[in-house]
Motif scaffolding. Structure first.
Motif, PDB file in Angstrom:
ATOM      1  N   THR A   8       0.811  -1.433  -0.065  1.00 40.41           N
ATOM      2  CA  THR A   8       0.045  -0.010   0.072  1.00 40.41           C
ATOM      3  C   THR A   8       0.769   1.227   0.047  1.00 40.41           C
ATOM      4  O   THR A   8       0.436   2.348  -0.013  1.00 40.41           O
ATOM      5  CB  THR A   8      -1.069  -0.020   1.261  1.00 40.41           C
ATOM      6  OG1 THR A   8      -0.313  -0.123   2.446  1.00 40.41           O
ATOM      7  CG2 THR A   8      -1.717  -1.261   1.329  1.00 40.41           C
ATOM      8  N   ARG A   9       2.043   1.214  -0.301  1.00 36.87           N
ATOM      9  CA  ARG A   9       2.974   2.283  -0.110  1.00 36.87           C
ATOM     10  C   ARG A   9       3.667   2.458  -1.617  1.00 36.87           C
ATOM     11  O   ARG A   9       4.254   1.486  -2.066  1.00 36.87           O
ATOM     12  CB  ARG A   9       4.011   2.246   1.000  1.00 36.87           C
ATOM     13  CG  ARG A   9       5.041   3.402   1.184  1.00 36.87           C
ATOM     14  CD  ARG A   9       6.081   3.053   2.252  1.00 36.87           C
ATOM     15  NE  ARG A   9       6.931   4.247   2.310  1.00 36.87           N
ATOM     16  CZ  ARG A   9       7.973   4.297   3.152  1.00 36.87           C
ATOM     17  NH1 ARG A   9       8.375   3.153   3.830  1.00 36.87           N
ATOM     18  NH2 ARG A   9       8.906   5.328   3.248  1.00 36.87           N
ATOM     19  N   TRP A  10       3.460   3.698  -2.007  1.00 35.82           N
ATOM     20  CA  TRP A  10       4.340   3.941  -3.392  1.00 35.82           C
ATOM     21  C   TRP A  10       5.713   3.792  -3.240  1.00 35.82           C
ATOM     22  O   TRP A  10       6.347   4.203  -2.351  1.00 35.82           O
ATOM     23  CB  TRP A  10       3.816   5.330  -3.755  1.00 35.82           C
ATOM     24  CG  TRP A  10       2.482   5.465  -4.226  1.00 35.82           C
ATOM     25  CD1 TRP A  10       1.575   4.510  -4.437  1.00 35.82           C
ATOM     26  CD2 TRP A  10       1.827   6.735  -4.578  1.00 35.82           C
ATOM     27  NE1 TRP A  10       0.407   5.179  -4.550  1.00 35.82           N
ATOM     28  CE2 TRP A  10       0.306   6.536  -4.742  1.00 35.82           C
ATOM     29  CE3 TRP A  10       1.959   8.076  -4.622  1.00 35.82           C
ATOM     30  CZ2 TRP A  10      -0.355   7.230  -5.028  1.00 35.82           C
ATOM     31  CZ3 TRP A  10       1.127   8.947  -5.022  1.00 35.82           C
ATOM     32  CH2 TRP A  10       0.029   8.755  -5.489  1.00 35.82           C
ATOM     33  N   ASN A  11       6.455   3.316  -4.173  1.00 33.29           N
ATOM     34  CA  ASN A  11       7.759   3.171  -4.387  1.00 33.29           C
ATOM     35  C   ASN A  11       8.321   2.208  -3.297  1.00 33.29           C
ATOM     36  O   ASN A  11       9.564   2.506  -3.183  1.00 33.29           O
ATOM     37  CB  ASN A  11       8.432   4.428  -4.338  1.00 33.29           C
ATOM     38  CG  ASN A  11       7.970   5.360  -5.374  1.00 33.29           C
ATOM     39  OD1 ASN A  11       8.242   5.040  -6.769  1.00 33.29           O
ATOM     40  ND2 ASN A  11       7.592   6.536  -5.075  1.00 33.29           N
ATOM     41  N   LEU A  65      12.785   1.658 -12.110  1.00 30.90           N
ATOM     42  CA  LEU A  65      11.869   2.228 -11.127  1.00 30.90           C
ATOM     43  C   LEU A  65      12.248   3.637 -10.675  1.00 30.90           C
ATOM     44  O   LEU A  65      11.434   4.680 -10.125  1.00 30.90           O
ATOM     45  CB  LEU A  65      11.667   1.361  -9.814  1.00 30.90           C
ATOM     46  CG  LEU A  65      11.151  -0.024 -10.104  1.00 30.90           C
ATOM     47  CD1 LEU A  65      10.957  -0.670  -8.711  1.00 30.90           C
ATOM     48  CD2 LEU A  65       9.830   0.105 -10.703  1.00 30.90           C
ATOM     49  N   GLN A  66      13.482   3.977 -10.968  1.00 33.27           N
ATOM     50  CA  GLN A  66      14.076   5.428 -10.585  1.00 33.27           C
ATOM     51  C   GLN A  66      13.262   6.501 -11.058  1.00 33.27           C
ATOM     52  O   GLN A  66      12.800   7.322 -10.290  1.00 33.27           O
ATOM     53  CB  GLN A  66      15.610   5.399 -10.786  1.00 33.27           C
ATOM     54  CG  GLN A  66      16.308   6.939 -10.501  1.00 33.27           C
ATOM     55  CD  GLN A  66      16.572   6.917  -9.150  1.00 33.27           C
ATOM     56  OE1 GLN A  66      17.208   5.920  -8.596  1.00 33.27           O
ATOM     57  NE2 GLN A  66      16.018   7.681  -8.611  1.00 33.27           N
ATOM     58  N   PRO A  67      12.867   6.495 -12.485  1.00 31.27           N
ATOM     59  CA  PRO A  67      12.140   7.522 -12.678  1.00 31.27           C
ATOM     60  C   PRO A  67      10.687   7.654 -12.253  1.00 31.27           C
ATOM     61  O   PRO A  67      10.239   8.963 -11.795  1.00 31.27           O
ATOM     62  CB  PRO A  67      11.904   7.544 -14.372  1.00 31.27           C
ATOM     63  CG  PRO A  67      12.952   6.411 -14.486  1.00 31.27           C
ATOM     64  CD  PRO A  67      13.447   5.619 -13.390  1.00 31.27           C
ATOM     65  N   PHE A  68      10.128   6.853 -11.796  1.00 33.41           N
ATOM     66  CA  PHE A  68       8.828   6.776 -11.059  1.00 33.41           C
ATOM     67  C   PHE A  68       9.063   7.211  -9.716  1.00 33.41           C
ATOM     68  O   PHE A  68       8.160   8.069  -9.154  1.00 33.41           O
ATOM     69  CB  PHE A  68       8.387   5.231 -11.124  1.00 33.41           C
ATOM     70  CG  PHE A  68       7.894   4.757 -12.468  1.00 33.41           C
ATOM     71  CD1 PHE A  68       6.501   4.935 -12.639  1.00 33.41           C
ATOM     72  CD2 PHE A  68       8.723   4.244 -13.457  1.00 33.41           C
ATOM     73  CE1 PHE A  68       6.196   4.473 -13.978  1.00 33.41           C
ATOM     74  CE2 PHE A  68       8.370   3.615 -14.456  1.00 33.41           C
ATOM     75  CZ  PHE A  68       6.966   3.905 -14.843  1.00 33.41           C
ATOM     76  N   PHE A  69      10.018   6.803  -8.902  1.00 27.06           N
ATOM     77  CA  PHE A  69      10.405   7.445  -7.636  1.00 27.06           C
ATOM     78  C   PHE A  69      10.525   8.944  -7.674  1.00 27.06           C
ATOM     79  O   PHE A  69       9.823   9.839  -7.035  1.00 27.06           O
ATOM     80  CB  PHE A  69      11.569   6.637  -7.233  1.00 27.06           C
ATOM     81  CG  PHE A  69      12.025   7.273  -5.772  1.00 27.06           C
ATOM     82  CD1 PHE A  69      11.360   6.936  -4.794  1.00 27.06           C
ATOM     83  CD2 PHE A  69      13.088   8.091  -5.677  1.00 27.06           C
ATOM     84  CE1 PHE A  69      11.661   7.495  -3.390  1.00 27.06           C
ATOM     85  CE2 PHE A  69      13.503   8.789  -4.365  1.00 27.06           C
ATOM     86  CZ  PHE A  69      12.821   8.502  -3.272  1.00 27.06           C
ATOM     87  N   ASP A  70      11.379   9.477  -8.771  1.00 27.18           N
ATOM     88  CA  ASP A  70      11.660  10.838  -9.187  1.00 27.18           C
ATOM     89  C   ASP A  70      10.346  11.604  -9.185  1.00 27.18           C
ATOM     90  O   ASP A  70      10.187  12.770  -8.575  1.00 27.18           O
ATOM     91  CB  ASP A  70      12.741  11.223 -10.000  1.00 27.18           C
ATOM     92  CG  ASP A  70      14.016  10.497  -9.790  1.00 27.18           C
ATOM     93  OD1 ASP A  70      14.431  10.361  -8.399  1.00 27.18           O
ATOM     94  OD2 ASP A  70      14.989  10.203 -10.712  1.00 27.18           O
ATOM     95  N   GLN A  71       9.753  11.086 -10.093  1.00 27.74           N
ATOM     96  CA  GLN A  71       8.236  11.927 -10.522  1.00 27.74           C
ATOM     97  C   GLN A  71       7.217  11.904  -9.262  1.00 27.74           C
ATOM     98  O   GLN A  71       6.586  12.915  -9.024  1.00 27.74           O
ATOM     99  CB  GLN A  71       7.851  11.138 -11.613  1.00 27.74           C
ATOM    100  CG  GLN A  71       8.482  11.307 -12.883  1.00 27.74           C
ATOM    101  CD  GLN A  71       8.833  12.806 -13.241  1.00 27.74           C
ATOM    102  OE1 GLN A  71       7.806  13.772 -13.328  1.00 27.74           O
ATOM    103  NE2 GLN A  71       9.930  13.232 -13.341  1.00 27.74           N
ATOM    104  N   THR A  72       7.444  10.861  -8.341  1.00 26.85           N
ATOM    105  CA  THR A  72       6.546  10.939  -7.101  1.00 26.85           C
ATOM    106  C   THR A  72       6.844  12.137  -6.340  1.00 26.85           C
ATOM    107  O   THR A  72       5.932  12.863  -5.826  1.00 26.85           O
ATOM    108  CB  THR A  72       6.570   9.531  -6.483  1.00 26.85           C
ATOM    109  OG1 THR A  72       6.168   8.519  -7.314  1.00 26.85           O
ATOM    110  CG2 THR A  72       5.645   9.527  -5.346  1.00 26.85           C
ATOM    111  N   LEU A  73       8.130  12.116  -6.201  1.00 26.17           N
ATOM    112  CA  LEU A  73       8.658  13.564  -5.463  1.00 26.17           C
ATOM    113  C   LEU A  73       8.277  14.784  -6.031  1.00 26.17           C
ATOM    114  O   LEU A  73       7.993  15.721  -5.264  1.00 26.17           O
ATOM    115  CB  LEU A  73      10.164  13.182  -5.133  1.00 26.17           C
ATOM    116  CG  LEU A  73      10.508  12.032  -4.354  1.00 26.17           C
ATOM    117  CD1 LEU A  73      12.127  12.062  -4.229  1.00 26.17           C
ATOM    118  CD2 LEU A  73       9.948  11.877  -2.964  1.00 26.17           C
TER     119      LEU A  73
END
Length: 208
Positions: A8-11, A65-73
């Motif tokens: 249930t937690r993003w990234n 997965l790095q770009p998805f983490f960066d865009q989440t921030l």
């Protein structure tokens, strides 16, 4: 401390892998010492040991997965200053993520398809192992995809299916956003982008 993934937690998987690399030496040492204990005292089976191949695969997943983490921030927040949660950021973010996945697909040698099941079937055939040799069968070798660039580890073929599934899902959301003019209008009304954003991003897609 190690980080455990959470459904249930993003990234959370990315954070788990990232922390694991920071603790790579202690983790390898811990597992090695646990495996050297007498069988009755060892809390870990042999399969729990992370091999060099396992670490290589984790590195590939981390890079994807790095770009998805960066865009989440970049997107989290209440857009108090017209960023970090503003609606105009939705379309450029989706464009960016799709582009990153397309780059990875080229590195991985996978042909992106709107229907991931087509890739799933070919990948399953490619990774089928011979029960006696534990190596890909003769027919499967023909279908094996190129590993992710910088990651020559065996077992990374299945990542092509994951990349395509993610790309197909984002394409689905892209089509849904295309039906709502508010996303495009928000970009046009942003003085930083206006129509230039679409002119620049549609050069390779005149039909847009």
């Amino acid at each position: 401390m190690v980080v455990q993934d959470n459904k249930t937690r993003w990234n959370s998987i990315f954070c788990m892998i990232l922390q694991a690399f920071l603790l790579k030496d202690p983790l390898d040492l811990f597992i090695k010492q646990a495996l050297e204990k007498p069988k009755e005292n060892s809390p870990l089976p042999k399969d729990d040991e992370l091999s060099t191949n396992d670490w290589d695969i984790l590195a590939c997943i981390r890079d994807i997965l790095q770009p998805f983490f960066d865009q989440t921030l970049c997107l989290q927040g209440h857009a108090s200053y017209a960023t970090h949660g503003s609606i105009w950021e939705a379309l450029p973010t989706l464009d960016f993520l799709l582009n990153e996945l397309e780059v990875k697909s080229k590195d991985h040698g996978v042909q992106l398809r709107e229907h991931p099941t087509q890739v799933t079937e070919s990948t399953a055939q490619a990774t089928k192992l011979n029960s006696s040799t534990k190596k890909p069968t003769k027919n499967a070798k023909k279908a094996v995809q190129k590993p992710v660039e910088g990651c020559d580890a065996p077992g990374t073929v299945h990542l092509s299916c994951c990349i395509n599934s993610c790309w197909a899902k984002l394409r689905k959301y892209y089509r849904l956003m295309d039906q709502l003019p508010v996303y495009a209008a928000a970009v046009v009304l942003n003085p930083e982008h206006k129509w230039d954003y679409f002119k620049t991003n549609s050069e390779q897609h005149p039909e847009w």
